[in-house]
Each structure stands twice: as C-alpha cells, then as structure tokens.
Write a protein that holds these residues in place. Structure first.
Motif, mmCIF file in Angstrom:
data_model
loop_
_atom_site.group_PDB
_atom_site.id
_atom_site.type_symbol
_atom_site.label_atom_id
_atom_site.label_comp_id
_atom_site.label_asym_id
_atom_site.label_seq_id
_atom_site.Cartn_x
_atom_site.Cartn_y
_atom_site.Cartn_z
ATOM 1 N N VAL A 71 48.902 45.570 88.142
ATOM 2 C CA VAL A 71 47.802 46.430 88.587
ATOM 3 C C VAL A 71 47.767 46.527 90.110
ATOM 4 O O VAL A 71 47.573 47.602 90.690
ATOM 5 C CB VAL A 71 46.452 45.894 88.056
ATOM 6 C CG1 VAL A 71 45.287 46.550 88.779
ATOM 7 C CG2 VAL A 71 46.346 46.141 86.561
ATOM 8 N N SER A 72 47.976 45.374 90.797
ATOM 9 C CA SER A 72 47.886 45.356 92.257
ATOM 10 C C SER A 72 49.182 45.766 92.946
ATOM 11 O O SER A 72 49.228 45.856 94.165
ATOM 12 C CB SER A 72 47.485 43.953 92.732
ATOM 13 O OG SER A 72 48.445 42.991 92.295
ATOM 14 N N PHE A 171 42.385 55.383 77.484
ATOM 15 C CA PHE A 171 41.997 55.495 78.884
ATOM 16 C C PHE A 171 42.056 56.958 79.296
ATOM 17 O O PHE A 171 42.896 57.712 78.810
ATOM 18 C CB PHE A 171 42.941 54.688 79.792
ATOM 19 C CG PHE A 171 43.042 53.241 79.420
ATOM 20 C CD1 PHE A 171 42.137 52.321 79.903
ATOM 21 C CD2 PHE A 171 44.067 52.798 78.580
ATOM 22 C CE1 PHE A 171 42.234 50.985 79.556
ATOM 23 C CE2 PHE A 171 44.175 51.473 78.237
ATOM 24 C CZ PHE A 171 43.251 50.558 78.720
ATOM 25 N N GLU A 172 41.192 57.327 80.218
ATOM 26 C CA GLU A 172 41.163 58.704 80.709
ATOM 27 C C GLU A 172 42.186 58.882 81.820
ATOM 28 O O GLU A 172 42.318 58.039 82.709
ATOM 29 C CB GLU A 172 39.766 59.048 81.233
ATOM 30 C CG GLU A 172 39.625 60.500 81.659
ATOM 31 C CD GLU A 172 38.207 60.842 82.107
ATOM 32 O OE1 GLU A 172 37.965 62.006 82.456
ATOM 33 O OE2 GLU A 172 37.358 59.924 82.104
ATOM 34 N N LEU A 173 42.934 59.993 81.757
ATOM 35 C CA LEU A 173 43.886 60.360 82.791
ATOM 36 C C LEU A 173 43.435 61.654 83.463
ATOM 37 O O LEU A 173 42.403 62.227 83.089
ATOM 38 C CB LEU A 173 45.287 60.545 82.189
ATOM 39 C CG LEU A 173 45.897 59.342 81.463
ATOM 40 C CD1 LEU A 173 47.246 59.705 80.884
ATOM 41 C CD2 LEU A 173 46.028 58.147 82.401
ATOM 42 N N LEU A 174 44.208 62.120 84.431
ATOM 43 C CA LEU A 174 43.896 63.381 85.100
ATOM 44 C C LEU A 174 44.123 64.562 84.154
ATOM 45 O O LEU A 174 44.883 64.467 83.193
ATOM 46 C CB LEU A 174 44.768 63.547 86.344
ATOM 47 C CG LEU A 174 44.429 62.664 87.555
ATOM 48 C CD1 LEU A 174 45.480 62.849 88.634
ATOM 49 C CD2 LEU A 174 43.049 62.987 88.101
ATOM 50 N N SER A 207 41.388 49.242 85.730
ATOM 51 C CA SER A 207 41.296 49.229 87.189
ATOM 52 C C SER A 207 42.549 49.828 87.819
ATOM 53 O O SER A 207 42.468 50.622 88.763
ATOM 54 C CB SER A 207 41.100 47.786 87.680
ATOM 55 O OG SER A 207 41.146 47.713 89.085
ATOM 56 N N GLY A 208 43.726 49.439 87.272
ATOM 57 C CA GLY A 208 44.974 49.977 87.802
ATOM 58 C C GLY A 208 45.099 51.474 87.602
ATOM 59 O O GLY A 208 45.537 52.203 88.503
ATOM 60 N N ILE A 209 44.720 51.955 86.418
ATOM 61 C CA ILE A 209 44.781 53.394 86.142
ATOM 62 C C ILE A 209 43.825 54.147 87.064
ATOM 63 O O ILE A 209 44.180 55.183 87.638
ATOM 64 C CB ILE A 209 44.456 53.665 84.662
ATOM 65 C CG1 ILE A 209 45.594 53.153 83.767
ATOM 66 C CG2 ILE A 209 44.239 55.154 84.416
ATOM 67 C CD1 ILE A 209 45.316 53.283 82.283
ATOM 68 N N THR A 210 42.611 53.613 87.202
ATOM 69 C CA THR A 210 41.622 54.261 88.068
ATOM 70 C C THR A 210 42.132 54.343 89.497
ATOM 71 O O THR A 210 41.996 55.371 90.170
ATOM 72 C CB THR A 210 40.291 53.494 88.033
ATOM 73 O OG1 THR A 210 39.817 53.439 86.677
ATOM 74 C CG2 THR A 210 39.253 54.167 88.917
ATOM 75 N N ARG A 211 42.731 53.221 89.966
ATOM 76 C CA ARG A 211 43.247 53.210 91.337
ATOM 77 C C ARG A 211 44.338 54.248 91.528
ATOM 78 O O ARG A 211 44.371 54.977 92.519
ATOM 79 C CB ARG A 211 43.792 51.831 91.683
ATOM 80 C CG ARG A 211 43.985 51.596 93.177
ATOM 81 C CD ARG A 211 44.858 50.407 93.447
ATOM 82 N NE ARG A 211 46.260 50.812 93.455
ATOM 83 C CZ ARG A 211 47.267 49.955 93.548
ATOM 84 N NH1 ARG A 211 47.032 48.676 93.572
ATOM 85 N NH2 ARG A 211 48.509 50.383 93.563
ATOM 86 N N ARG A 212 45.243 54.327 90.569
ATOM 87 C CA ARG A 212 46.353 55.265 90.708
ATOM 88 C C ARG A 212 45.886 56.704 90.583
ATOM 89 O O ARG A 212 46.379 57.591 91.286
ATOM 90 C CB ARG A 212 47.437 54.938 89.672
ATOM 91 C CG ARG A 212 48.285 53.736 90.110
ATOM 92 C CD ARG A 212 48.992 53.058 88.955
ATOM 93 N NE ARG A 212 49.814 51.965 89.421
ATOM 94 C CZ ARG A 212 49.347 50.762 89.731
ATOM 95 N NH1 ARG A 212 48.049 50.515 89.635
ATOM 96 N NH2 ARG A 212 50.169 49.813 90.155
ATOM 97 N N ILE A 213 44.939 56.942 89.672
ATOM 98 C CA ILE A 213 44.392 58.294 89.558
ATOM 99 C C ILE A 213 43.670 58.669 90.854
ATOM 100 O O ILE A 213 43.788 59.787 91.354
ATOM 101 C CB ILE A 213 43.431 58.384 88.354
ATOM 102 C CG1 ILE A 213 44.226 58.312 87.042
ATOM 103 C CG2 ILE A 213 42.614 59.667 88.398
ATOM 104 C CD1 ILE A 213 43.369 58.291 85.804
ATOM 105 N N THR A 214 42.942 57.697 91.420
ATOM 106 C CA THR A 214 42.254 57.940 92.689
ATOM 107 C C THR A 214 43.253 58.218 93.795
ATOM 108 O O THR A 214 43.051 59.121 94.617
ATOM 109 C CB THR A 214 41.383 56.721 93.064
ATOM 110 O OG1 THR A 214 40.432 56.475 92.018
ATOM 111 C CG2 THR A 214 40.642 56.977 94.366
#
Length: 497
Positions: A71-72, A171-174, A207-214
């Motif tokens: 994730v990090s 999980f939600e993606l773009l 958290s990792g998905i959210t960070r990457r989507i962000t």
C-alpha cells in the motif's frame, strides 16, 4: 538363645517398618511423578498450542506487513490488487482467487489473466469466471463495508465443484467502475480469526486504492490546471500585445510627426543638393566651352567661373546638407528601431538589459506627447547596472507611465526620471507635477478597464497590463500621489546575483 530370637524379631520388625516406609515413599513418589508427568504433558500441550498460535499470529503479522508495505509503495494499482490477491490466497489457504472489474452491473473484459490458483499461478479461465461471477452481487452499485461469505451449491456449478465457500469484497475505482475480489475455499469451516485479519487487510487495500485514485485525479487535475495556466499565459501575452498596439495606435500621429520632421528636412536638403548639382553641371559646361574657344583655361579664368556660381559656398553647404541628411536618417532609423523593439511581442524571456537604454527608447516613442509643453529631466546615470527583463515589455510600461504623466500635466509640467541603487535593488522613480490622484482613484489604479480619460482616449488597460508585466519581472511597484501636486511611481528592480 532366647535373647538372640528377640533380637532377631526386633530386627525383623525394624526391617518391616523400613520396608513399609519405603513402600509408602515409593507410592508417594509415583504419585508425584504422575502429577509431574501430567503437568509436563499439559505444559507441552500448552506450549504446542502457544507455538501454533504464535506461528499463526506471525503469519497474520507477516501478511499484514506485506499488504501494508504494498500500500505504501509506488507500485501501480494493477500490481497492488494482483499482489493482494496472491498474499490473501496464500494466507487464507485457499486454492483459487480472482478479481474482476464491473461497470453498471456488467463485468468488463479483462486484458490480463485474472484467475489466481495456488500455489501462485495466474490463468485465464472464462468458464470458471462466468460461473464464479454468478455468486457475486455485481448488479449492486454500492461498495461493501466488509468481507462477505457465501456458501457454494455444488449442484449449481460444475466449474466450482468441490468448493464450499466464496469470500468476497469490492472497491470503487475511477469512472464509476468497481473492482471485486473473491476467494474460493474447500474447507468445511472457515477460520473466523483469519476473516478478522482480512478485514484489516481490506482497510489497507482500500487506503492504497484511495491513494492511487487520488494521485491519478491529482495528476489529471494538474494537467488540466497546467493547460489552464498555459491558456491564461497565452491570453495574457495577447492582452499585453493588444494593449501595446492600442498604445502605439494612440501615439501613431505623434510618431508619424517625429518621422516626418527629419524626412521633411531631408527632402528639402536633397532639393537644395539637386540645385547645387545643376550649378556644378553649369560650371562644367562653361569650362568646356572656354577650352573649346581658346584651347586652354588659365587660373584667372577658372577662378572667375567658380566665383560666378559661388563654388566655395556650394561646397561648404553641400557638406552641411549631407551631414544634416545623415543625422536625419539616423533619427528615423532610431525611431523605427524603438518602434520595432516596442511592438515586437517576443517570447517573454528575461535577459540582462540596459535599463537606461530601455527608458530612453520609451521616451523617444512618447516624445511627441511631451516635447512641446513639458520639461523632461532625465537624471539616470550612464553606469546603471543591468537588470533581468524583456526590453519590449518594459518599454511598454515606461511608455504608459510617460503618456499618463503627460496627460496628468495637460497644461505643462515637469517629468523627472531618477534612480537609487542598493546592493540588491535598482529603484527607478518616474515623477510628475501634474494633477495627482485621490485615494479612490489610487485604489482602482491597476484595475482592468478603469480609466480617468475620456472615451476613445484611454482603454483602461494600460496600467493594469503594466502592473502584470512588472509582476512577471518580480518588480515591486509603489505609487504615491497628492491631488494638485503630482504622482510618483517607484519601481524596484531586483539585481541579478
């Protein structure tokens, strides 16, 4: 003899009591040994249980460490999901896992192998994927808040034969897309503690998905903002150029007059030189005629002919006329070069420039607005240091300041240009003793389209564009003005270090 029997019986009694004590001691030892053995057995069992629990906890911690490490890290979203499927499948001791992406309740075709099989192999199995998808609620658009467990009916799916449980989450993606992770187990019962650990891993993955989507959204937004900045910069350059052309249009009559003056006297001088050339032609004809008559021309006769056309004056005046013409042409050339520098849009690049030459060029462009009723006191020394700037843009600033000063001194006045030098800053001051401005006007001075001039005289963009140019040059601008006394513009140019 009797004594011997008694002693023997006593001795036997002692031995019997000793044997009895030893028998009791042995029984007690055996009992203690049994208790101790039982304690050792229970301790061993407890240690084995603790060791198994410790190994399990170690496996859980290692699983969480690896998932949080992914994730990090800087791996892509695809790699993050792939690694999570592999780690989860191995930790959960299942034989099969998968991930799919859905949109509007429909599974999207995958461009990569998305079925994982133990020990660690990725394959593409459309039959398995089709059957497995039937056990997922992909029609719903909401994201799950936890892992869900569902039993598999062996009768309903040949492809899933032997599997008893499916454990899944999404999980939600773009782009309104949803990623689904699912694992298939053959175990009779699922480990509830392992499911609890999966919940923690889910939070890591989320958290990792959210960070990457962000990050993707930020990069996309950054590109959009950069495009906007580029468009604004282009619009700014166009506005500066438009205002420059508008200023040049307002100064056109004066500039034409400035060019017309030297052109006028050059024409007049050329007409006079034409007459002198005719006199030279006349002298030549007279000399030829005299030689034709007498076959010779003495000094007295030549002197007489030269005096008749005033040759000495013609020669002296011709030299003056030529010098005057060259001076006039230099003046025209200078005006044209200043106009060329002023009107050229350039690329906005900042170079080291001679600020005094820049200001004097602007004075020549605006000279027609100042020369008749105004006194210009240029106190700039010759040894001013160079500054970083775009000479065309800075000339535009000073032309605006000089023309505004002339307008403020409509009945005549004095324009003063001077400088102060510090180790870090060159301060240029433009001072007029015109009508001045009140505080209300000062507050709106650099506002676009604000002008105190009549309609058709000013655009209201001169000072706002000038302020934008000065800001882009990192020049600090201060304005002091008093009604009826005049205005002072102070421009602080940072010196190149």
């Amino acid at each position: 003899m009797a004594k011997s029997n008694e002693e023997l019986e006593a001795r036997i009694a002692v031995l019997e009591r000793k044997i009895e004590r030893e028998k009791k001691a042995r029984v007690m030892s055996e009992q203690h040994l049994e208790v101790h053995s039982r304690a050792l057995y229970e301790t061993n069992q407890s240690l084995q249980t603790s060791l198994a629990m410790a190994k399990k906890k170690q496996a859980e911690l290692e699983f969480l460490r690896q998932t949080s490490g992914d994730v990090s890290s800087d791996i892509s979203l695809q790699e993050l999901i792939t690694n999570t499927v592999e780690l989860t499948g191995q930790f959960f001791s299942v034989e099969c896992g998968m991930f799919i992406v859905t949109q509007n309740g429909q599974a999207l075709e995958s461009k990569v192998d998305n079925i994982w099989r133990a020990p660690n192999e990725w394959v593409s199995d459309k039959a398995f994927l089709q059957q497995a998808t039937q056990f997922l609620p992909i029609q719903q658009q909401e994201c799950l808040s936890m892992w869900l467990v569902s039993a598999i009916d062996e009768q309903s799916s040949h492809a899933l034969s032997g599997f008893k449980w499916i454990v899944f989450v999404n999980f939600e993606l773009l782009g309104n897309k949803i990623a689904w992770l699912a694992f298939f187990s053959r175990a009779e019962y699922l480990d509830e503690e392992a499911l609890s650990v999966l919940s923690t891993a889910r939070e890591h993955l989320l958290s990792g998905i959210t960070r990457r989507i962000t990050d993707v959204s930020i990069r996309k937004r950054t590109v959009e903002l950069q495009d906007t900045v580029n468009r604004l910069e282009q619009a700014k350059r166009q506005l500066i150029q438009s205002e420059k052309m508008a200023s040049l249009g307002q100064l056109a009559a004066g500039v034409a007059h400035e060019i017309n003056n030297p052109v006028g006297f050059i024409r007049s001088n050329l007409e006079m030189l034409e007459e002198y050339l005719q006199d030279y032609q006349q002298l030549h004809e007279l000399i030829s005629k005299q030689i034709g008559i007498s076959g010779q021309l003495d000094a007295a006769q030549y002197q007489s002919l030269c005096e008749n056309i005033d040759l000495v004056y013609i020669q002296q005046d011709s030299e003056d006329l030529l010098a005057s013409n060259l001076e006039g042409l230099d003046r025209v050339k200078e005006i044209v070069e200043n106009l060329k520098t002023f009107s050229h849009s350039g690329d906005g690049k900042l170079d080291k420039i001679d600020i005094k030459a820049c200001i004097e060029g602007a004075l020549k462009i605006a000279w027609n607005a100042l020369k008749y009723e105004h006194i210009v006191d240029n106190l700039l020394p010759d040894d001013l240091p160079e500054v970083l700037g775009n000479i065309g843009q800075l000339q535009q600033v000073f032309v605006n300041l000089f023309v505004n000063a002339a307008y403020a001194m409509s009945k005549g006045g004095k324009l003063t240009i001077k400088s102060k030098l510090t180790p870090r800053v060159l301060l240029v001051e433009v001072i007029d003793n015109g009508c001045g401005m009140d505080q209300k006007t000062l507050d709106q001075l650099f506002t676009p389209f604000f002008t105190t001039k009549p309609i058709g005289v000013g655009t209201g963009l001169g000072l706002s564009v000038s302020y934008a140019i000065l800001e882009s040059h990192n020049v600090h601008t201060q304005v002091q003005s008093t009604v009826g006394k005049g205005t002072q513009f102070s421009l602080s140019f940072p010196l190149p270090q």
